[in-house]
Design a protein around this motif. Structure first.
Motif, PDB file in Angstrom:
ATOM      1  N   ALA A 189       0.817  -1.220   0.000  1.00  0.00           N
ATOM      2  CA  ALA A 189       0.000   0.000   0.000  1.00  0.00           C
ATOM      3  C   ALA A 189       0.846   1.263   0.000  1.00  0.00           C
ATOM      4  CB  ALA A 189      -0.928  -0.004   1.213  1.00  0.00           C
ATOM      5  N   GLY A 190       2.158   1.115   0.232  1.00  0.00           N
ATOM      6  CA  GLY A 190       3.040   2.275   0.243  1.00  0.00           C
ATOM      7  C   GLY A 190       3.196   2.901   1.611  1.00  0.00           C
ATOM      8  N   VAL A 191       2.912   2.131   2.662  1.00  0.00           N
ATOM      9  CA  VAL A 191       3.046   2.640   4.030  1.00  0.00           C
ATOM     10  C   VAL A 191       4.310   2.047   4.642  1.00  0.00           C
ATOM     11  CG1 VAL A 191       1.983   2.786   6.317  1.00  0.00           C
ATOM     12  CG2 VAL A 191       0.545   2.815   4.262  1.00  0.00           C
ATOM     13  N   ASP A 192       5.231   2.911   5.069  1.00  0.00           N
ATOM     14  CA  ASP A 192       6.495   2.435   5.614  1.00  0.00           C
ATOM     15  C   ASP A 192       6.307   1.772   6.976  1.00  0.00           C
ATOM     16  OD1 ASP A 192       7.120   4.406   7.891  1.00  0.00           O
ATOM     17  OD2 ASP A 192       6.599   5.736   6.232  1.00  0.00           O
ATOM     18  N   PRO A 193       7.282   0.999   7.440  1.00  0.00           N
ATOM     19  CA  PRO A 193       7.141   0.263   8.705  1.00  0.00           C
ATOM     20  C   PRO A 193       6.865   1.143   9.918  1.00  0.00           C
ATOM     21  CG  PRO A 193       8.978  -0.612   7.437  1.00  0.00           C
ATOM     22  CD  PRO A 193       8.529   0.617   6.724  1.00  0.00           C
ATOM     23  N   GLY A 194       7.416   2.364   9.945  1.00  0.00           N
ATOM     24  CA  GLY A 194       7.195   3.242  11.088  1.00  0.00           C
ATOM     25  C   GLY A 194       5.739   3.641  11.228  1.00  0.00           C
ATOM     26  N   ARG A 195       5.132   4.069  10.135  1.00  0.00           N
ATOM     27  CA  ARG A 195       3.725   4.468  10.196  1.00  0.00           C
ATOM     28  C   ARG A 195       2.824   3.259  10.446  1.00  0.00           C
ATOM     29  NH1 ARG A 195       2.324   6.806   4.990  1.00  0.00           N
ATOM     30  NH2 ARG A 195       4.261   5.933   4.189  1.00  0.00           N
ATOM     31  N   ALA A 196       3.152   2.122   9.827  1.00  0.00           N
ATOM     32  CA  ALA A 196       2.370   0.906  10.063  1.00  0.00           C
ATOM     33  C   ALA A 196       2.392   0.528  11.540  1.00  0.00           C
ATOM     34  CB  ALA A 196       2.919  -0.239   9.207  1.00  0.00           C
ATOM     35  N   ALA A 197       3.566   0.605  12.143  1.00  0.00           N
ATOM     36  CA  ALA A 197       3.696   0.256  13.560  1.00  0.00           C
ATOM     37  C   ALA A 197       2.880   1.195  14.438  1.00  0.00           C
ATOM     38  CB  ALA A 197       5.167   0.286  13.970  1.00  0.00           C
ATOM     39  N   THR A 198       2.809   2.482  14.057  1.00  0.00           N
ATOM     40  CA  THR A 198       2.026   3.446  14.843  1.00  0.00           C
ATOM     41  C   THR A 198       0.536   3.116  14.784  1.00  0.00           C
ATOM     42  OG1 THR A 198       3.662   5.190  14.468  1.00  0.00           O
ATOM     43  CG2 THR A 198       1.455   5.879  15.138  1.00  0.00           C
ATOM     44  N   VAL A 199       0.029   2.782  13.605  1.00  0.00           N
ATOM     45  CA  VAL A 199      -1.385   2.399  13.495  1.00  0.00           C
ATOM     46  C   VAL A 199      -1.661   1.163  14.345  1.00  0.00           C
ATOM     47  CG1 VAL A 199      -3.218   1.598  11.950  1.00  0.00           C
ATOM     48  CG2 VAL A 199      -1.649   3.390  11.186  1.00  0.00           C
TER      49      VAL A 199
END
Length: 316
Positions: A189-199
């Motif tokens: 989806a184009g979401v990096d690991p940092g943002r994914a981890a925050t969600v």
């Protein structure tokens, strides 16, 4: 039946269809548009003058259609959560959002915008994770990238919207579903690991976050609870509080364009976040209302400087 605005801003709905008569004019587009995540948002659509939204309630999922009428708004809802969806209509359309203490008479642009936008209200959904997750996804990237990621993730991990409506409508993922998304699908989806981890972290404490919206329109405690999630900074907390809580003072400091736009509108030149805070200080407590008046005014700053580059996070 008629949903009449009470003094407490609370309406008891009955059935799957109702008519809401607000005490003050409500512009559906100006009020609800802040919730839309791009033209292809799977949780929000506009067709034939009606506004379609999907939501998740304690009772289950719901699809809500809001249509203007000569005397108010026609509300229709489908799904297990239809009753709760109808109950949410007044606050969704700004019931309890009091602009009476806002004085913008000294600034011509703001005064004119307030005069030309009498139906602008701050909407309050009461659904924190549904506002927080897309805000996290939008961190540090362009709107084009963020809206695409939101569409991809909701289409894959959300649920089909109940009832009629545009075929693409979906209900955003549950907290459990957000936590189950594998790393490669965030990547796709184009979401990096940092943002994914925050969600995922936010989904893990979703129950506590949702309680902040039970009776609050923002404030210090809400801000503290949102910021307690690692990866949620000032911008993300503000974007969430604006939508979930209807916070009249939440300003998205750190936004790529906001300080420049508001600076041009209020003092004729671009400013940084520190100067933006200074500009808005006279309206502390109602700063989000001032920002919304600027954005609703139609003012656009001169096009100068480089555009933000779209990055493909799927390539690493």
């Amino acid at each position: 039946m008629t949903l009449a605005a009470s003094d407490r801003g609370v309406v008891e709905p009955s059935g799957l269809m109702a008519h809401y008569e607000p005490r003050r004019p409500v512009d559906l587009g100006a009020t609800l548009g802040h919730h839309r995540r791009g033209a292809g948002d799977p949780c929000f659509a506009v067709e034939g003058g009606s506004f379609w939204l999907t939501l998740r309630t304690v009772a289950g999922t719901a699809t809500l259609r809001l249509s203007p009428t000569p005397s108010g708004v026609r509300a229709e809802a489908w799904g297990d959560g239809a009753g709760e969806a109808l109950h949410s209509v007044p606050e969704l359309l700004g019931e309890g959002d009091d602009w009476s203490e806002l004085d913008v008479s000294a600034h011509p642009l703001l005064s004119d915008s307030a005069h030309r936008n009498p139906g602008l209200r701050l909407s309050r959904t009461g659904r924190v994770l549904d506002a927080l997750a897309p805000a996290v996804i939008e961190q540090r990237i362009t709107s084009v990238e963020a809206f695409r990621a939101w569409r991809v993730l909701v289409a894959r991990h959300g649920e089909e919207a109940p009832g009629p409506g545009p075929a693409r409508l979906r209900v955003s993922p549950t907290a459990a579903a957000w936590k189950r998304i594998p790393s490669w699908e965030w990547h796709r989806a184009g979401v990096d690991p940092g943002r994914a981890a925050t969600v995922i972290r936010a989904a893990g404490v979703a129950a506590g976050l949702e309680r902040t919206a039970v009776a609050s329109r923002g404030g210090t405690d809400v801000w503290r609870r949102l910021r307690s999630v690692v990866g949620v900074g000032e911008w993300t907390a503000a974007e969430t509080a604006q939508r979930a809580h209807g916070d009249p003072d939440a300003v998205s400091f750190g936004d790529y364009h906001l300080a420049s736009t508001v600076g041009w509108a209020l003092c004729g030149e671009p400013v940084d976040d520190d100067a933006l805070a200074e500009l808005l200080e006279p309206w502390r407590g109602q700063r989000q209302r001032v920002v919304r008046l600027v954005l609703a005014s139609g003012f656009r700053p001169p096009r100068r400087g480089p555009r933000m580059t779209i990055q493909d996070h799927r390539t690493y």
